[in-house]
Enzyme design. Structure first.
Site, PDB file in Angstrom:
ATOM      1  N   ASP A  64       0.877  -1.101   0.000  1.00  0.00           N
ATOM      2  CA  ASP A  64      -0.050   0.156  -0.059  1.00  0.00           C
ATOM      3  C   ASP A  64       0.898   1.251  -0.022  1.00  0.00           C
ATOM      4  O   ASP A  64       2.107   1.022   0.048  1.00  0.00           O
ATOM      5  CB  ASP A  64      -0.938  -0.046   1.254  1.00  0.00           C
ATOM      6  CG  ASP A  64      -1.834   1.200   1.258  1.00  0.00           C
ATOM      7  OD1 ASP A  64      -2.528   1.632   0.058  1.00  0.00           O
ATOM      8  OD2 ASP A  64      -2.095   1.607   2.425  1.00  0.00           O
TER       9      ASP A  64
ATOM     10  N   ASP B 123      -0.210   5.176   1.189  1.00  0.00           N
ATOM     11  CA  ASP B 123      -0.543   6.172   2.239  1.00  0.00           C
ATOM     12  C   ASP B 123      -0.344   5.208   3.439  1.00  0.00           C
ATOM     13  O   ASP B 123      -1.141   4.113   3.482  1.00  0.00           O
ATOM     14  CB  ASP B 123      -2.057   6.611   1.998  1.00  0.00           C
ATOM     15  CG  ASP B 123      -2.095   7.497   0.900  1.00  0.00           C
ATOM     16  OD1 ASP B 123      -1.162   7.998   0.545  1.00  0.00           O
ATOM     17  OD2 ASP B 123      -3.302   7.516   0.496  1.00  0.00           O
TER      18      ASP B 123
ATOM     19  N   ASP C  71      -5.268   3.261  -3.144  1.00  0.00           N
ATOM     20  CA  ASP C  71      -6.317   4.068  -3.781  1.00  0.00           C
ATOM     21  C   ASP C  71      -6.085   5.582  -3.701  1.00  0.00           C
ATOM     22  O   ASP C  71      -6.731   6.499  -3.670  1.00  0.00           O
ATOM     23  CB  ASP C  71      -7.331   3.847  -2.575  1.00  0.00           C
ATOM     24  CG  ASP C  71      -8.889   4.473  -2.940  1.00  0.00           C
ATOM     25  OD1 ASP C  71      -8.889   4.650  -4.266  1.00  0.00           O
ATOM     26  OD2 ASP C  71      -9.523   4.695  -2.172  1.00  0.00           O
TER      27      ASP C  71
ATOM     28  N   ASP D 281      -2.080  -1.165   5.824  1.00  0.00           N
ATOM     29  CA  ASP D 281      -2.432  -0.628   7.364  1.00  0.00           C
ATOM     30  C   ASP D 281      -4.184  -0.447   7.430  1.00  0.00           C
ATOM     31  O   ASP D 281      -4.464  -0.460   8.548  1.00  0.00           O
ATOM     32  CB  ASP D 281      -1.810   0.690   7.385  1.00  0.00           C
ATOM     33  CG  ASP D 281      -2.451   1.654   6.487  1.00  0.00           C
ATOM     34  OD1 ASP D 281      -3.354   2.654   7.057  1.00  0.00           O
ATOM     35  OD2 ASP D 281      -1.928   1.751   5.164  1.00  0.00           O
TER      36      ASP D 281
END
Length: 262
Positions: free
Chosen positions: A36, A38, A126, A203
């Site tokens: 991921d 962020d 995302d 996360d």
């Protein structure tokens, strides 16, 4: 799916690196490490960081819309307001993203993983291709992600405004937003026959969707103290893979290296 990598401004470099590593390890014997962006690679949420370029009152009004409209609609409105009302161009937006701090130790672990000829790194996020591209360029690590960058495509329009579009339109997954199901991305990669094992690092709760697609031989690495870790008591039994937690890149490196060389 790889259409998004072609929308990514660094696609030529990424595709070239992918061709290079394929010469060393046969398909089906590689490890994919999916990460991921962020709060996993960078410490701060990139959308919230860019929204800080707006006046405080306007920023808070837009943030109040997130539960109803979603993150993609939020950043689209932020970017429209920055360009239309405050004359903030794409260069200034890019500089804000480039200023985001990496999670301590994360740059080291990414570089070390990329040196392993049996490993492909990819990003599943995302965020969007403009934000991720700016940040990777700032640290000269754009060529390390041979597995691709799977995120919402973005481009700079002639006016100078950054336009972000949805990666997909999906209604099947309740864990992920309608614009990106991380589970579907990971499932396509897993079913490609290229990878013997998948390690997923994340996360948040939309990372849970991807982790639920992992098999017993795979590994989920969940960041402690963040959204998903706090909910694992309720969701841990839903995962078939091995589950480990990490605090920063230094701890993640200690966790992953024995598994990569095993």
């Amino acid at each position: 799916m790889f259409l998004i990598s072609r929308c990514f401004r660094l696609s030529r470099c990424l595709l070239g690196f992918r061709r290079g590593v394929s010469e060393f390890t046969p398909s089906g014997h590689r490890t994919l490490v999916a990460i991921d962006f962020d709060k996993t690679i960078v410490e701060q949420d990139s959308y919230l960081a860019v929204s800080e370029l707006l006046p405080t009152r306007q920023r808070k009004e837009l943030q109040d819309l997130i539960p109803k409209c979603g993150w993609l609609s939020f950043i689209s409105r932020v970017l429209q307001a920055l360009h239309g009302e405050h004359k903030v161009n794409s260069a200034s937006v890019g500089l804000r993203v480039r200023s985001l701090r990496a999670v301590p130790g994360m740059l080291r672990v990414v570089r070390r993983l990329a040196r392993n000829q049996e490993v492909d790194l990819c990003i599943v996020s995302d965020s969007n291709s403009f934000f991720i591209g700016e940040w990777l360029q700032a640290y000269s690590i754009e060529c390390l992600f041979a597995g691709g960058v799977f995120t919402n495509p973005a481009c700079v329009q002639r006016s100078g405004e950054v336009l972000v579009l949805p990666y997909q339109e999906q209604t099947d997954c309740n864990l992920c937003p309608s614009n990106l199901c991380k589970g579907s991305v990971l499932e396509e990669l897993s079913c490609s026959g290229r990878y013997e094992r998948v390690i997923y690092v994340g996360d948040s709760c939309n990372d849970l969707c991807a982790m639920k697609r992992l098999q017993e031989k795979d590994v989920a690495c969940i960041r402690r103290g963040f959204e998903l870790h706090e909910k694992m008591a309720a969701h841990g039994q839903e995962l078939a893979c091995s589950v480990h937690t990490w605090r920063d890149g230094h701890e993640l490196e200690e966790l992953l290296m024995p598994k990569i060389v095993a």
